[in-house]
Design an enzyme around this catalytic site. Structure first.
Site, PDB file in Angstrom:
ATOM      1  N   LYS A  42       8.647  -1.858   5.722  1.00 40.17           N
ATOM      2  CA  LYS A  42       7.636  -2.275   4.747  1.00 40.17           C
ATOM      3  C   LYS A  42       6.291  -1.718   5.177  1.00 40.17           C
ATOM      4  CE  LYS A  42       5.864  -6.643   4.236  1.00 40.17           C
ATOM      5  NZ  LYS A  42       4.417  -6.661   3.965  1.00 40.17           N
ATOM      6  N   ASP A  69       4.359  -2.189  -0.136  1.00 38.88           N
ATOM      7  CA  ASP A  69       3.890  -3.542  -0.488  1.00 38.88           C
ATOM      8  C   ASP A  69       2.380  -3.510  -0.709  1.00 38.88           C
ATOM      9  OD1 ASP A  69       3.711  -6.271  -0.849  1.00 38.88           O
ATOM     10  OD2 ASP A  69       3.839  -6.747   1.285  1.00 38.88           O
ATOM     11  N   LYS A  71       1.009  -4.611  -3.715  1.00 37.99           N
ATOM     12  CA  LYS A  71       0.694  -5.734  -4.626  1.00 37.99           C
ATOM     13  C   LYS A  71      -0.270  -5.330  -5.741  1.00 37.99           C
ATOM     14  CE  LYS A  71       1.575  -9.357  -1.189  1.00 37.99           C
ATOM     15  NZ  LYS A  71       1.796  -8.536   0.027  1.00 37.99           N
ATOM     16  N   HIS A  73      -2.223  -5.141  -9.085  1.00 35.59           N
ATOM     17  CA  HIS A  73      -2.650  -6.151 -10.070  1.00 35.59           C
ATOM     18  C   HIS A  73      -3.827  -5.561 -10.834  1.00 35.59           C
ATOM     19  CE1 HIS A  73      -3.907 -10.636 -10.866  1.00 35.59           C
ATOM     20  NE2 HIS A  73      -3.748  -9.930 -11.970  1.00 35.59           N
ATOM     21  N   ASP A  74      -3.554  -5.075 -12.055  1.00 38.32           N
ATOM     22  CA  ASP A  74      -4.630  -4.393 -12.786  1.00 38.32           C
ATOM     23  C   ASP A  74      -4.272  -4.352 -14.266  1.00 38.32           C
ATOM     24  OD1 ASP A  74      -6.919  -2.645 -13.280  1.00 38.32           O
ATOM     25  OD2 ASP A  74      -6.829  -2.203 -11.142  1.00 38.32           O
ATOM     26  N   ALA A  77      -2.640   0.196 -18.046  1.00 39.73           N
ATOM     27  CA  ALA A  77      -2.675   1.643 -17.788  1.00 39.73           C
ATOM     28  C   ALA A  77      -2.780   1.931 -16.294  1.00 39.73           C
ATOM     29  CB  ALA A  77      -3.840   2.287 -18.532  1.00 39.73           C
ATOM     30  N   THR A  78      -3.550   1.118 -15.590  1.00 31.49           N
ATOM     31  CA  THR A  78      -3.724   1.357 -14.152  1.00 31.49           C
ATOM     32  C   THR A  78      -2.479   0.943 -13.374  1.00 31.49           C
ATOM     33  OG1 THR A  78      -6.071   1.020 -14.473  1.00 31.49           O
ATOM     34  CG2 THR A  78      -5.279   0.934 -12.213  1.00 31.49           C
ATOM     35  N   THR A 133       1.637 -17.200  -0.752  1.00 32.76           N
ATOM     36  CA  THR A 133       1.901 -18.447  -0.023  1.00 32.76           C
ATOM     37  C   THR A 133       0.685 -18.928   0.771  1.00 32.76           C
ATOM     38  OG1 THR A 133       2.900 -17.095   1.670  1.00 32.76           O
ATOM     39  CG2 THR A 133       4.400 -18.216   0.175  1.00 32.76           C
ATOM     40  N   ARG A 195      12.589 -16.192  10.711  1.00 30.54           N
ATOM     41  CA  ARG A 195      12.508 -16.324  12.165  1.00 30.54           C
ATOM     42  C   ARG A 195      13.902 -16.541  12.726  1.00 30.54           C
ATOM     43  NH1 ARG A 195       8.585 -14.266  11.254  1.00 30.54           N
ATOM     44  NH2 ARG A 195       6.441 -14.777  11.781  1.00 30.54           N
ATOM     45  N   GLN A 204       3.608 -18.698  10.192  1.00 31.02           N
ATOM     46  CA  GLN A 204       4.478 -18.999   9.053  1.00 31.02           C
ATOM     47  C   GLN A 204       4.726 -20.504   9.032  1.00 31.02           C
ATOM     48  OE1 GLN A 204       5.328 -16.921   6.788  1.00 31.02           O
ATOM     49  NE2 GLN A 204       5.445 -14.860   7.642  1.00 31.02           N
ATOM     50  N   GLY A 224       8.843  -9.214  10.515  1.00 33.67           N
ATOM     51  CA  GLY A 224       7.796  -8.465  11.203  1.00 33.67           C
ATOM     52  C   GLY A 224       7.784  -8.769  12.681  1.00 33.67           C
ATOM     53  N   ARG A 225       6.869  -9.669  13.060  1.00 34.20           N
ATOM     54  CA  ARG A 225       6.615  -9.875  14.488  1.00 34.20           C
ATOM     55  C   ARG A 225       7.815 -10.254  15.348  1.00 34.20           C
ATOM     56  NH1 ARG A 225       1.631 -13.370  12.694  1.00 34.20           N
ATOM     57  NH2 ARG A 225       3.177 -13.597  11.023  1.00 34.20           N
TER      58      ARG A 225
END
Ligand code: C5P
Length: 245
Positions: A42, A69, A71, A73-74, A77-78, A133, A195, A204, A224-225
């Protein structure tokens, strides 16, 4: 046009997406090379803004599928333009905010399909982001003046996205089983907040183990971590795979 769904992962490694957060491009590629079974990574805003679109090609050259990732939001057209560009980069999953609305989501979906087909690339799966979240129920209602409880608003946005032709969603461990009930496979459900048993939850709030998340209906897990910050990332990745095998 409908999205081309990503098929159910055939092996544990196909279900695990490693989040390359908090690293520069060299460290991201080094980590990717250190995990021989890795299939998915990701790339989030932090790495993409620092490294530019070239990081997507570099990771693909290592044989990896990229979940971009960003995200989006527009306006329609964009959104369409951004998804067209992301599809041309070869991204296999792309996040869009469901709150952009049905018209923008449909435009994004159509543009991603067209661009991928024109470039003879796999059609990416767009994933709807519903409510981040980081929102808490009280501040969400007060700051955004949205009266509907969060637990209703999330499935409402997921349904809006699905009706616009979006073929998947990102969902928290809180949401995965109810969203799966409403959106059967092959709808893609990607769940962070994973986890492995025994690892620290960190920031988290609610977590599931890899096996619990898949049992609850997730098709892919973002981890991830627990892998990237492990002293032995290859062993941590292998342990996640073993848990799913
Ligand atoms: O390191 P960790 O496993 O917590 O990373 C989870 C990844 O998933 C990060 O990229 C984080 O931004 C993302 N994410 C999340 N929770 C959400 C949505 C996305 O942790 N609800």
């Amino acid at each position: 046009m409908l999205a081309e769904p990503i098929q159910a992962p055939p092996s544990p490694a196909d279900a695990i997406i490693v989040a390359l957060d908090g690293m520069d491009p060299e460290a991201a590629c080094r980590l990717a090379r250190a995990l021989p079974e890795l299939r998915w990574v990701k790339v989030g805003l932090e790495l993409f803004v620092a490294a530019g679109p070239g990081i997507v090609s570099r990771l693909q050259e290592l044989g990896l599928q990229v979940f971009l990732d960003l995200k989006f939001h527009d306006i329609p057209a964009t959104m369409a333009g951004a998804c067209r560009s992301a599809a041309r980069l070869g991204a296999r999953m792309i996040t869009v905010h469901a709150a952009a609305g049905g018209r923008a989501l449909a435009a994004a979906q159509a543009a991603a399909v067209d661009a991928a087909q024109e470039a003879d690339l796999p059609v990416p799966t767009l994933l709807a982001v519903t409510v981040l979240t980081s929102w808490e129920a009280d501040s969400f209602a007060a700051e955004l003046a949205i009266g509907e409880p969060l637990e209703h608003y999330v499935p409402r946005l997921a349904a809006l996205a699905a009706a616009a032709g979006i073929a998947g969603a990102v969902c928290s461990p809180h949401e995965v089983s109810s969203l799966r009930a409403a959106h059967p496979a092959p709808f893609t459900l990607v769940t962070p907040g994973i986890r492995p048993a025994g690892s620290a939850a960190g920031d988290q709030r609610r977590v599931l183990t890899p096996a619990q998340a898949i049992a609850a209906g997730a098709s892919h897990l973002v981890i991830g971590r627990p892998i990237t910050a492990s002293p032995d990332p290859a062993a941590a990745f292998a342990a996640c795979c073993a848990e799913l095998a």
